[in-house]
Scaffold this motif. Structure first.
Motif, short mmCIF file in Angstrom:
data_model
loop_
_atom_site.label_atom_id
_atom_site.label_comp_id
_atom_site.label_asym_id
_atom_site.label_seq_id
_atom_site.Cartn_x
_atom_site.Cartn_y
_atom_site.Cartn_z
N ALA A 238 0.81 -1.37 0.02
CA ALA A 238 0.22 -0.11 -0.09
C ALA A 238 0.91 1.24 0.06
CB ALA A 238 -0.91 0.04 1.24
N TYR A 239 0.57 2.30 -0.79
CA TYR A 239 1.34 3.65 -0.73
C TYR A 239 0.39 4.61 -1.11
CZ TYR A 239 1.10 4.50 -5.83
OH TYR A 239 0.68 4.86 -7.23
N LYS A 240 0.86 5.89 -0.56
CA LYS A 240 -0.06 7.10 -0.96
C LYS A 240 0.63 7.76 -2.13
CE LYS A 240 -1.46 11.36 1.29
NZ LYS A 240 -1.26 12.27 2.38
N PRO A 241 -0.02 7.77 -3.07
CA PRO A 241 0.43 8.48 -4.59
C PRO A 241 0.78 9.73 -4.33
CG PRO A 241 -1.82 7.18 -5.04
CD PRO A 241 -1.51 7.33 -3.47
N LEU A 242 1.71 10.36 -4.88
CA LEU A 242 2.28 11.53 -4.92
C LEU A 242 1.80 12.58 -5.68
CD1 LEU A 242 6.29 10.62 -4.67
CD2 LEU A 242 5.03 11.06 -2.83
N VAL A 243 1.84 13.87 -5.31
CA VAL A 243 0.92 14.79 -6.45
C VAL A 243 1.83 15.19 -7.54
CG1 VAL A 243 0.28 17.11 -6.34
CG2 VAL A 243 -0.19 15.86 -4.04
N ASN A 244 3.08 15.12 -7.35
CA ASN A 244 4.01 15.46 -8.79
C ASN A 244 4.03 14.24 -9.47
OD1 ASN A 244 6.76 15.50 -9.65
ND2 ASN A 244 6.30 17.66 -9.62
N GLU A 245 3.77 14.48 -10.65
CA GLU A 245 3.67 13.19 -11.74
C GLU A 245 5.06 12.62 -12.10
OE1 GLU A 245 1.98 14.27 -15.39
OE2 GLU A 245 -0.07 14.91 -14.47
N TRP A 246 6.16 13.36 -12.09
CA TRP A 246 7.50 12.84 -12.13
C TRP A 246 7.76 12.17 -11.02
CZ3 TRP A 246 11.81 13.61 -9.41
CH2 TRP A 246 13.17 13.18 -9.88
N ALA A 247 7.57 12.84 -9.77
CA ALA A 247 8.04 12.09 -8.54
C ALA A 247 7.17 10.73 -8.28
CB ALA A 247 7.85 12.98 -7.45
N GLU A 248 5.87 10.81 -8.86
CA GLU A 248 5.04 9.56 -8.63
C GLU A 248 5.73 8.58 -9.52
OE1 GLU A 248 1.64 7.11 -8.09
OE2 GLU A 248 2.95 8.61 -6.91
N ARG A 249 5.87 8.98 -10.70
CA ARG A 249 6.38 8.01 -11.67
C ARG A 249 7.95 7.25 -11.08
NH1 ARG A 249 6.64 11.04 -15.46
NH2 ARG A 249 8.88 11.62 -15.71
N GLU A 250 8.70 8.22 -10.99
CA GLU A 250 10.09 7.60 -10.55
C GLU A 250 10.10 6.85 -9.10
OE1 GLU A 250 12.74 7.92 -12.39
OE2 GLU A 250 11.32 8.71 -13.92
N MET A 251 9.08 7.25 -8.08
CA MET A 251 9.01 6.37 -7.14
C MET A 251 8.59 5.10 -7.17
SD MET A 251 10.59 7.85 -4.75
CE MET A 251 10.33 6.76 -3.23
N LYS A 252 7.55 5.17 -8.04
CA LYS A 252 7.01 3.75 -8.48
C LYS A 252 7.89 2.96 -9.03
CE LYS A 252 2.78 3.02 -9.81
NZ LYS A 252 1.24 3.28 -10.42
N LYS A 253 8.80 3.55 -9.91
CA LYS A 253 9.48 2.73 -10.48
C LYS A 253 10.60 2.01 -9.46
CE LYS A 253 11.20 4.44 -14.13
NZ LYS A 253 12.03 5.41 -15.19
N LEU A 254 11.11 3.12 -8.63
CA LEU A 254 11.99 2.42 -7.57
C LEU A 254 11.60 1.43 -6.77
CD1 LEU A 254 14.53 2.64 -6.11
CD2 LEU A 254 13.59 4.61 -4.93
N ARG A 255 10.41 1.70 -6.07
CA ARG A 255 9.71 0.66 -5.40
C ARG A 255 9.27 -0.67 -5.98
NH1 ARG A 255 5.78 5.45 -2.55
NH2 ARG A 255 7.26 6.07 -1.00
#
Length: 275
Positions: free
Chosen positions: A115-132
């Motif tokens: 479970a995670y809380k999506p980030l508001v910033n689209e770039w940060a959301e994309r990169e953190m999902k890729k990392l995790r």
């Protein structure tokens, strides 16, 4: 804030000699043992190290992560998964919770939903999902977790949650005395365990050296044995508190954990119960 570690913020270099009214005895012992400035310095140092570790984990090989994160008692949830029983894993924001997910993704050997809380910033959301998700974990927005579990109930898997954040948007809150203050806890893990009848494990994490950690799995509830309302959440809160007590700098004090205030109604009900 970090200065909330003590009752009087007028001089952060000193520690009051005894517990404030209503605070547990161990709280005063903690402050007597660890000077506040030491906690503050350790927190910011550890947080900076964690940020560098997260950046490094973008390209860190699985073999190196195995060396840096030791896992204890992983066989406990693995044995249940081998029997076809999905499990619920709950943790706290202690040490490097990002490495916790990555290490578990590598070692578990079964599907892992987090479970995670999506980030508001689209770039940060994309990169953190890729990392995790780089070692195979599947990320599910926290608000969609229970429907997702029920929709995919035929898939044997582990479901992981970090649940010590403040439940600002949750309708169901559990209030308890935590770190010397009335504190609201998110009841999502308990509600999921009750509906799914999943066994529940707490994942403790501690720093063993710079850039090295140990994770340990501890049973919190057997399958279908959540108990009365609030019981599992209370056990979780006590375990998180013990973990913070053992290593105060490794918990994120600066994230404004106590924005919610307990209502007079809740406080009077607690007084009537004698708690």
């Amino acid at each position: 804030m970090l200065t909330e570690l003590r009752g009087n913020n007028s001089d952060a270099s000193t520690v009051p000699p005894g517990p404030a009214p209503g605070r547990p005895v161990w709280w005063a012992r903690l402050l007597a043992r660890v000077p506040l400035r030491e906690v503050i310095r350790g927190y910011y140092l550890g947080f900076a190290q964690m940020l560098m570790e997260i950046i490094k984990s973008v390209s860190m090989p699985a073999a190196e992560l195995r060396q840096r994160v030791r896992i204890v008692n992983l066989e406990l949830p693995q044995a249940l998964l081998a029997q076809g029983q999905s499990v619920l894993l709950v943790a706290a924001h202690q040490c490097n919770w990002e490495w916790m997910l990555l290490a578990l993704s590598i070692e578990l050997g079964y599907p892992l939903d987090a479970a995670y809380k999506p980030l508001v910033n689209e770039w940060a959301e994309r990169e953190m999902k890729k990392l995790r998700s780089r070692f195979g974990s599947r990320l599910v927005p926290a608000k969609d977790l229970l429907p997702d579990i029920l929709k995919r109930r035929d898939i044997v898997r582990a479901v992981a949650m970090v649940a010590d954040q403040e439940p600002t948007t949750s309708e169901h809150k559990y209030w308890t005395h935590f770190l010397g203050r009335d504190t609201a806890f998110y009841m999502g893990p308990e509600e999921i365990a009750r509906v799914t009848r999943f066994p529940v494990f707490f994942i403790a994490m501690r720093r063993t050296a710079r850039g090295h950690y140990e994770m340990e799995f501890e049973p919190l509830a057997d399958a279908g044995q959540v108990g009365p309302s609030g019981a599992l959440t209370e056990r979780y809160a006590r375990r998180v508190e013990q973990q913070i007590h053992a290593a105060p700098p490794d918990w994120p004090w600066s994230h404004k954990r106590w924005k919610l205030k307990r209502s007079v109604y809740h406080s009077s009900r607690r007084a009537a119960r004698g708690g």
